[in-house]
Design a protein around this motif. Structure first.
Motif, mmCIF file in Angstrom:
data_model
loop_
_atom_site.group_PDB
_atom_site.id
_atom_site.type_symbol
_atom_site.label_atom_id
_atom_site.label_comp_id
_atom_site.label_asym_id
_atom_site.label_seq_id
_atom_site.Cartn_x
_atom_site.Cartn_y
_atom_site.Cartn_z
ATOM 1 N N ALA A 41 -65.164 50.272 43.086
ATOM 2 C CA ALA A 41 -64.018 49.928 43.402
ATOM 3 C C ALA A 41 -63.302 49.298 42.288
ATOM 4 C CB ALA A 41 -63.329 49.534 44.444
ATOM 5 N N ALA A 42 -64.511 48.354 41.579
ATOM 6 C CA ALA A 42 -63.373 47.446 41.286
ATOM 7 C C ALA A 42 -63.227 47.548 39.102
ATOM 8 C CB ALA A 42 -64.899 46.690 40.823
ATOM 9 N N PRO A 43 -62.121 47.220 39.364
ATOM 10 C CA PRO A 43 -62.136 47.642 37.717
ATOM 11 C C PRO A 43 -62.463 46.930 35.782
ATOM 12 C CG PRO A 43 -60.961 46.060 38.051
ATOM 13 C CD PRO A 43 -61.451 47.003 39.490
ATOM 14 N N ALA A 44 -63.339 47.657 35.793
ATOM 15 C CA ALA A 44 -63.857 47.250 34.684
ATOM 16 C C ALA A 44 -63.896 44.901 34.129
ATOM 17 C CB ALA A 44 -63.696 47.600 33.261
ATOM 18 N N GLU A 45 -62.501 45.231 33.746
ATOM 19 C CA GLU A 45 -61.832 43.884 33.595
ATOM 20 C C GLU A 45 -62.936 43.383 35.281
ATOM 21 O OE1 GLU A 45 -59.681 46.223 34.574
ATOM 22 O OE2 GLU A 45 -59.391 46.201 32.447
ATOM 23 N N HIS A 46 -63.232 43.521 35.422
ATOM 24 C CA HIS A 46 -64.028 42.306 37.349
ATOM 25 C C HIS A 46 -65.563 42.571 36.994
ATOM 26 C CE1 HIS A 46 -60.128 42.686 39.895
ATOM 27 N NE2 HIS A 46 -60.737 42.173 38.790
ATOM 28 N N ARG A 48 -67.033 42.859 34.522
ATOM 29 C CA ARG A 48 -67.830 41.989 33.435
ATOM 30 C C ARG A 48 -67.586 39.966 34.106
ATOM 31 N NH1 ARG A 48 -62.449 44.201 30.327
ATOM 32 N NH2 ARG A 48 -63.590 46.617 29.641
ATOM 33 N N ASN A 59 -67.653 49.542 31.621
ATOM 34 C CA ASN A 59 -66.732 50.615 31.385
ATOM 35 C C ASN A 59 -67.920 51.924 31.894
ATOM 36 O OD1 ASN A 59 -64.355 48.886 30.347
ATOM 37 N ND2 ASN A 59 -65.340 49.268 27.703
ATOM 38 N N ALA A 62 -67.484 51.417 35.758
ATOM 39 C CA ALA A 62 -65.956 51.854 36.236
ATOM 40 C C ALA A 62 -65.405 53.154 36.082
ATOM 41 C CB ALA A 62 -65.375 51.151 34.895
ATOM 42 N N ASN A 63 -66.241 54.626 34.996
ATOM 43 C CA ASN A 63 -65.626 55.779 35.286
ATOM 44 C C ASN A 63 -66.644 56.101 35.500
ATOM 45 O OD1 ASN A 63 -63.159 55.002 33.511
ATOM 46 N ND2 ASN A 63 -64.907 54.157 31.865
ATOM 47 N N GLN A 66 -65.509 58.917 38.867
ATOM 48 C CA GLN A 66 -64.309 58.828 38.515
ATOM 49 C C GLN A 66 -63.940 60.619 38.351
ATOM 50 O OE1 GLN A 66 -61.810 56.723 35.930
ATOM 51 N NE2 GLN A 66 -61.790 54.920 36.982
#
Length: 66
Positions: A41-46, A48, A59, A62-63, A66
């Motif tokens: 559920a975490a975005p790539a920014e988190h 990292r 990335n 995160a993908n 999806q």
């Protein structure tokens, strides 16, 4: 969407199948996000922000569901 039909066991399998994750990085991700669901559920920014997770790997993670 694939992530809606996956349980934690399936997500763990997906996490371990992502190139360059490995057991140490998987452990760090689980510690940082509390659960396999939290990792995906975490975005790539988190992602990292976790030690050993470089931008390209963040990335991919995160993908993955999806």
């Amino acid at each position: 969407m694939l992530s809606n039909v996956m349980d934690d066991r399936d997500r763990f399998i997906v996490l371990n199948s992502i190139k360059d994750v490995g057991s140490l990085r998987a452990k760090r991700l689980l510690e940082a996000f509390g659960s396999i669901g939290g990792v995906f559920a975490a975005p790539a920014e988190h992602l990292r922000q976790v030690e050993g997770i470089h931008p390209a790997l963040a990335n991919r993670i995160a993908n993955a569901c999806q």
